[in-house]
Scaffold this active site. Structure first.
Site, PDB file in Angstrom:
ATOM      1  N   ASP A 258       0.914  -3.926  -5.815  1.00 45.78           N
ATOM      2  CA  ASP A 258       1.656  -2.812  -6.408  1.00 45.78           C
ATOM      3  C   ASP A 258       3.126  -3.073  -6.098  1.00 45.78           C
ATOM      4  O   ASP A 258       3.687  -2.542  -5.146  1.00 45.78           O
ATOM      5  CB  ASP A 258       1.181  -1.487  -5.799  1.00 45.78           C
TER       6      ASP A 258
ATOM      7  N   CYS B 290       5.200   0.416 -11.634  1.00 45.06           N
ATOM      8  CA  CYS B 290       5.479   1.658 -12.355  1.00 45.06           C
ATOM      9  C   CYS B 290       6.769   1.472 -13.150  1.00 45.06           C
ATOM     10  O   CYS B 290       7.625   2.343 -13.187  1.00 45.06           O
ATOM     11  CB  CYS B 290       5.559   2.855 -11.409  1.00 45.06           C
TER      12      CYS B 290
ATOM     13  N   GLY C 284      -0.594   4.934   0.472  1.00 48.75           N
ATOM     14  CA  GLY C 284      -2.040   4.743   0.443  1.00 48.75           C
ATOM     15  C   GLY C 284      -2.798   5.306  -0.729  1.00 48.75           C
ATOM     16  O   GLY C 284      -4.028   5.366  -0.692  1.00 48.75           O
ATOM     17  N   GLY C 285      -2.124   5.716  -1.797  1.00 49.10           N
ATOM     18  CA  GLY C 285      -2.824   6.296  -2.932  1.00 49.10           C
ATOM     19  C   GLY C 285      -3.884   5.391  -3.532  1.00 49.10           C
ATOM     20  O   GLY C 285      -5.033   5.788  -3.744  1.00 49.10           O
ATOM     21  N   LYS C 286      -3.521   4.135  -3.787  1.00 45.88           N
ATOM     22  CA  LYS C 286      -4.487   3.199  -4.378  1.00 45.88           C
ATOM     23  C   LYS C 286      -5.497   2.719  -3.329  1.00 45.88           C
ATOM     24  O   LYS C 286      -6.644   2.422  -3.660  1.00 45.88           O
ATOM     25  CB  LYS C 286      -3.753   2.023  -5.017  1.00 45.88           C
TER      26      LYS C 286
ATOM     27  N   ALA D 127       0.800  -1.230   0.000  1.00 48.17           N
ATOM     28  CA  ALA D 127       0.000   0.000   0.000  1.00 48.17           C
ATOM     29  C   ALA D 127       0.830   1.275   0.000  1.00 48.17           C
ATOM     30  O   ALA D 127       0.364   2.317  -0.465  1.00 48.17           O
ATOM     31  CB  ALA D 127      -0.946   0.000   1.196  1.00 48.17           C
TER      32      ALA D 127
ATOM     33  N   ARG E  91       6.461   3.196   5.486  1.00 43.77           N
ATOM     34  CA  ARG E  91       5.853   3.791   4.294  1.00 43.77           C
ATOM     35  C   ARG E  91       4.362   4.047   4.496  1.00 43.77           C
ATOM     36  O   ARG E  91       3.760   4.868   3.808  1.00 43.77           O
ATOM     37  CB  ARG E  91       6.058   2.870   3.084  1.00 43.77           C
TER      38      ARG E  91
END
Length: 430
Positions: A308, A361, A242-244, A239, A267
């Site tokens: 992610d 990414c 926490g954006g997603k 996570a 994080r």
């Protein structure tokens, strides 16, 4: 500070980055602490100069036939900013802390600006050792794709549908001239300021009240492609900040449960304030701790697991141009191991007929399609969801044009989709 003095300061910062092999942000911070006379506008201008030089480091050095910080800065003024030879000569006056006057050889190279015959990795401004990987993915478009990764990135926002509609957010930020993003139905794009920086949002009421979140459109699309539904049990396994997680919670309308976890608990620290500001009520934060499995109760129970995965970050070079010069071949090997472990760990939480969303990414095949192929070879209870089917399930059928030609998922890039570089693929448990 005069414009010439700012350029000289940027060269000084570049020297520090090269000598100490450290992130640009750290070098810029130290420079600011050591030069307190420089105002905020000076520091911002110097930072933009440094990042522009790092974006075009290889091509600037090639044009100038030197790899010094001075040569790279001079070349970048022409290549990245389009500053004329006459203007550069005026800026390098040798007076008022400006750089010393141009040598005849420097002026000649700046006038010619000759990139003819430059190797692919020079023309595209990326590390030479990654050239085979770029060609393997992009073929003849490798230079165009790499150059797009060397450009400046816009500032994208995600509308928090728990608090606002797209129209309300547009109206509240009208003075910043936002535009809808091309693909995300909840995205807004803000133009860069004259000095190449994004708008300052910290004091904007729409941001302070949680109506919008900073999130690149590609990251928004990744969360939307998860097709999270109200009432589901979802696990965001990596996570981070926490954006997603926030995007999943909004898509679920605060109904059901999202579990946010990360191997590095530090994080996760910013997530609590972000959840409160966004009005999210269906998220449990579960930091992972050595010797304790705080996710054991979720095994075989999740409708959706988002992975992610840690990666080289090659898709984010527009925002982190110094990172591409610090990444080494050993880092790719390490990340491949991390990705394999993350996929294997995530599989235990997916319930029968549940799904797993794999996101990086990175634009490299080694970190994306190859990892899914390796995972599926050892997990016959999972199958790959075709890219078109994944896009249609999220009402984003237009994304099907970005389907990977290597068999799995979607690849988004600055050149093709005007987003950060992202890879998104869906796996389903039989």
């Amino acid at each position: 500070m005069t414009p010439g003095a700012r350029i000289a300061a940027a060269v000084e910062v570049l020297d520090d980055i090269e000598a100490r092999r450290r992130p640009a942000g750290d070098a810029l911070k130290d420079w600011g602490l050591g030069h307190r006379f420089a105002g905020s506008k000076d520091r911002a201008a110097i930072a933009t100069l440094v990042f522009d030089a790092l974006r075009r480091r290889a091509s600037s050095a090639y044009v100038m036939a030197e790899e010094t910080s001075r040569a790279i800065m001079l070349g970048a003024l022409r290549l990245a900013r389009g500053v004329s030879l006459e203007e550069i000569s005026a800026l390098c006056s040798g007076q008022g802390h400006a750089l010393s006057p141009l040598l005849e050889s420097e002026a000649g190279r700046l006038a010619a600006l000759d990139l003819a015959g430059a190797p692919l990795h020079v023309a595209g401004d990326f590390p030479e050792w990654l050239e085979p990987s770029f060609v393997a993915v992009f073929g003849e478009a490798a230079v165009e794709e790499a150059r797009a990764l060397a450009a400046r990135a816009p500032l994208d926002l995600r509308v928090n549908t728990l608090k606002a509609t797209h129209e309300k957010a547009l109206a509240s930020l009208a003075h910043l001239r936002p535009e809808p993003t091309p693909f995300s139905p909840v995205g807004l794009r803000l133009p860069l300021t004259a000095d190449g920086r994004g708008a300052a949002l910290a004091a904007e009421p729409a941001y302070v009240k949680g109506l919008v979140e900073i999130q690149d459109e590609a990251s928004q699309l990744a969360a939307l492609l998860a097709a999270a539904k109200p009432g589901e049990q979802a696990l965001d396994l990596c996570a981070g900040a926490g954006g997603k997680t926030l995007a999943l919670a909004a898509a679920m309308g605060n109904k059901g449960q999202v579990y946010a976890s990360d191997a590095d608990g530090r994080r996760l620290a910013p997530i609590h304030a972000r959840l409160e500001r966004a009005g999210v009520r269906n998220v449990q934060v579960r930091p992972q701790r050595a010797g304790a499995d705080l996710l054991a109760d979720l095994e075989g129970r999740c409708d959706l697991v988002v992975v992610d995965a840690p990666c080289t970050g090659t898709g984010t070079w527009r925002r982190n141009p110094d990172a591409k010069w610090r990444v080494r071949p050993g880092a790719l090997e390490q990340r491949i191991g991390d990705q394999d472990r993350a996929l294997a760990d995530a599989a235990r939480f997916v319930k029968p007929r549940g799904r797993m969303l794999y996101v990086t990414c990175s634009i490299l095949r080694e970190e994306n399609e190859d990892r899914l192929a390796a995972f599926l070879a050892g997990h016959d209870d999972f199958t790959s969801v075709p890219a078109r089917e994944m896009a249609e399930a999220a009402d984003l059928s237009e994304l099907a044009v970005f389907a990977s030609r290597f068999g799995y998922g979607l690849r988004l890039t600055p050149y093709a989709s005007a987003t950060d570089g992202f890879f998104v693929a869906m796996l389903a448990r039989r």
